[in-house]
Design a protein around this motif. Structure first.
Motif, mmCIF file in Angstrom:
data_model
loop_
_atom_site.group_PDB
_atom_site.id
_atom_site.type_symbol
_atom_site.label_atom_id
_atom_site.label_comp_id
_atom_site.label_asym_id
_atom_site.label_seq_id
_atom_site.Cartn_x
_atom_site.Cartn_y
_atom_site.Cartn_z
ATOM 1 N N HIS A 10 1.572 3.265 7.429
ATOM 2 C CA HIS A 10 2.327 2.009 7.531
ATOM 3 C C HIS A 10 3.534 2.233 8.447
ATOM 4 C CE1 HIS A 10 4.216 -1.785 6.428
ATOM 5 N NE2 HIS A 10 5.339 -1.116 6.182
ATOM 6 N N ASN A 11 3.506 1.625 9.618
ATOM 7 C CA ASN A 11 4.604 1.748 10.599
ATOM 8 C C ASN A 11 4.960 3.220 10.861
ATOM 9 O OD1 ASN A 11 4.744 -1.017 10.893
ATOM 10 N ND2 ASN A 11 6.488 -1.271 9.506
ATOM 11 N N ASN A 37 -4.684 1.612 8.758
ATOM 12 C CA ASN A 37 -3.498 0.900 9.214
ATOM 13 C C ASN A 37 -3.109 -0.100 8.129
ATOM 14 O OD1 ASN A 37 -1.487 -0.555 10.434
ATOM 15 N ND2 ASN A 37 -2.672 -1.123 12.245
ATOM 16 N N ASP A 38 -2.103 0.255 7.378
ATOM 17 C CA ASP A 38 -1.727 -0.506 6.194
ATOM 18 C C ASP A 38 -0.648 -1.543 6.522
ATOM 19 O OD1 ASP A 38 -1.609 -1.337 3.585
ATOM 20 O OD2 ASP A 38 -0.427 0.370 2.878
ATOM 21 N N GLY A 39 -1.055 -2.573 7.264
ATOM 22 C CA GLY A 39 -0.140 -3.671 7.575
ATOM 23 C C GLY A 39 0.986 -3.308 8.521
ATOM 24 N N SER A 40 0.757 -2.381 9.433
ATOM 25 C CA SER A 40 1.807 -1.950 10.364
ATOM 26 C C SER A 40 2.180 -3.075 11.334
ATOM 27 C CB SER A 40 1.340 -0.728 11.163
ATOM 28 O OG SER A 40 1.087 0.365 10.308
ATOM 29 N N THR A 44 1.511 1.559 15.622
ATOM 30 C CA THR A 44 0.582 2.447 14.914
ATOM 31 C C THR A 44 -0.861 2.262 15.368
ATOM 32 O OG1 THR A 44 1.983 2.644 12.942
ATOM 33 C CG2 THR A 44 -0.377 3.025 12.652
ATOM 34 N N THR A 62 -8.305 -1.482 8.876
ATOM 35 C CA THR A 62 -7.054 -2.182 8.620
ATOM 36 C C THR A 62 -7.012 -2.694 7.188
ATOM 37 O OG1 THR A 62 -6.883 -2.878 10.921
ATOM 38 C CG2 THR A 62 -5.586 -4.114 9.310
ATOM 39 N N HIS A 69 6.394 -1.396 -0.029
ATOM 40 C CA HIS A 69 6.015 0.006 -0.097
ATOM 41 C C HIS A 69 6.589 0.634 -1.364
ATOM 42 C CE1 HIS A 69 4.446 3.710 1.595
ATOM 43 N NE2 HIS A 69 5.541 4.304 1.177
ATOM 44 N N LYS A 74 0.459 1.040 -3.570
ATOM 45 C CA LYS A 74 0.161 0.611 -2.205
ATOM 46 C C LYS A 74 -0.608 1.684 -1.432
ATOM 47 C CE LYS A 74 2.320 -1.314 1.977
ATOM 48 N NZ LYS A 74 1.282 -2.342 2.171
ATOM 49 N N ALA A 78 -4.588 1.627 -0.050
ATOM 50 C CA ALA A 78 -4.944 1.920 1.339
ATOM 51 C C ALA A 78 -5.954 3.066 1.404
ATOM 52 C CB ALA A 78 -3.686 2.270 2.135
#
Length: 282
Positions: A10-11, A37-40, A44, A62, A69, A74, A78
């Motif tokens: 994430h980001n 990719n967890d909501g970036s 990322t 994704t 977070h 979370k 993922a």
């Protein structure tokens, strides 16, 4: 060995390139690396595309779950998004963070350890953090515990413990359940992994009670929770951590939160904890 890796991210544009570079450079390459990719909202995904274009064993998926977070839920959500993409023929499954730099021989060494003893269910090295230009073992690390950032499970062990629990404390209860089922947990001080971001740096304020809640859900009981909390608060040098942790435990008890383990497993966990405490004291 067929080693497959899942990396929730994430980001992580500031760190992910270094993590993937270190995995590409392994002397024993993984069969598959799945970056979730967890909501970036940063770069990322662009980094993932760059690596997957050059290295077919690196793929991505994704996850668009809209939640803050928090420790546990979370990241495990993922993880299982990536788990759906595994071919299930793995010998070892790894859950790695996206802010680590592995030594070149890391996967080769953990593979050798797994193959050296069929009773070993989990293997891991030690996280190090940089301070004043020097990399030192993170002070939260115990010699008998594998950090949640770099878990590696033998397939049979992973299945027997029921996978990863979707809650804070997942990276402790996994080892306790592994031992309950007769597996050994192996750590090796010769494998130092650089941890680029401090543990808990992105956790929300509401997460402060989660550790105490986790102790309750693992059926520690009040006295063991007090001992574990004092130990962690001392390492963190934080009196607030102690108060928040105990408050989290009491809140969970009052609300009768659901447990992560059965009564039998809880009894084993308490006995094991007391046994380890007595070893250290006597």
């Amino acid at each position: 060995m067929n080693i497959q890796i899942i990396i929730p991210a994430h980001n992580e544009e500031a760190f992910l390139t270094q993590t993937l570079d270190s995995l590409v450079a392994q002397t024993l390459r993984p069969s598959k690396v799945i970056v979730v990719n967890d909501g970036s909202t940063d770069g990322t995904q662009a980094i993932i595309h760059q690596f997957s274009a050059k290295h077919p064993f690196i793929t991505s998926v994704t996850s668009n779950l809209k939640s803050e977070h928090e420790p546990g839920s979370k990241i495990i959500n993922a993880f299982y998004k990536g788990f759906e993409m595994l071919d299930k023929n793995f010998d070892v499954i790894c859950k790695f963070d996206a802010d680590l730099i592995f030594p070149q021989h890391y996967l080769e060494k953990i593979s050798e350890i797994f193959q050296s003893n069929s009773k070993i269910g989990m293997v891991g090295g030690f996280c190090t953090i940089e301070a004043n230009g020097i990399w030192k073992v993170e002070n939260l690390t115990n010699k008998d515990h594998i950090r949640g950032a770099l878990k590696a499970y033998r397939k049979e062990c992973f299945e027997q413990i029921g996978g990863l629990k979707n809650a804070m404390g997942w990276d402790t209860v996994d080892e306790l359940l592994a031992k309950f089922h007769g597996w050994e947990v192996s750590t090796t001080e010769t494998l130092h992994v650089k941890h680029l971001k401090p543990t808990g740096a992105t956790y929300t304020k509401t997460a402060k009670y989660k550790q105490g809640e986790a102790f309750y859900k693992m059926r520690y009981g009040y006295v063991l929770t007090q001992i574990a909390t004092i130990k962690l608060a001392t390492k963190k040098e934080s009196l607030n951590f102690y108060y928040n942790c105990m408050r989290g435990y009491l809140k969970a008890k009052k609300s009768k939160a659901s447990f992560l383990v059965t009564e039998e497993e809880g009894r084993f966990i308490r006995e094991l904890r007391w046994k380890n405490i007595k070893k250290k004291v006597f």
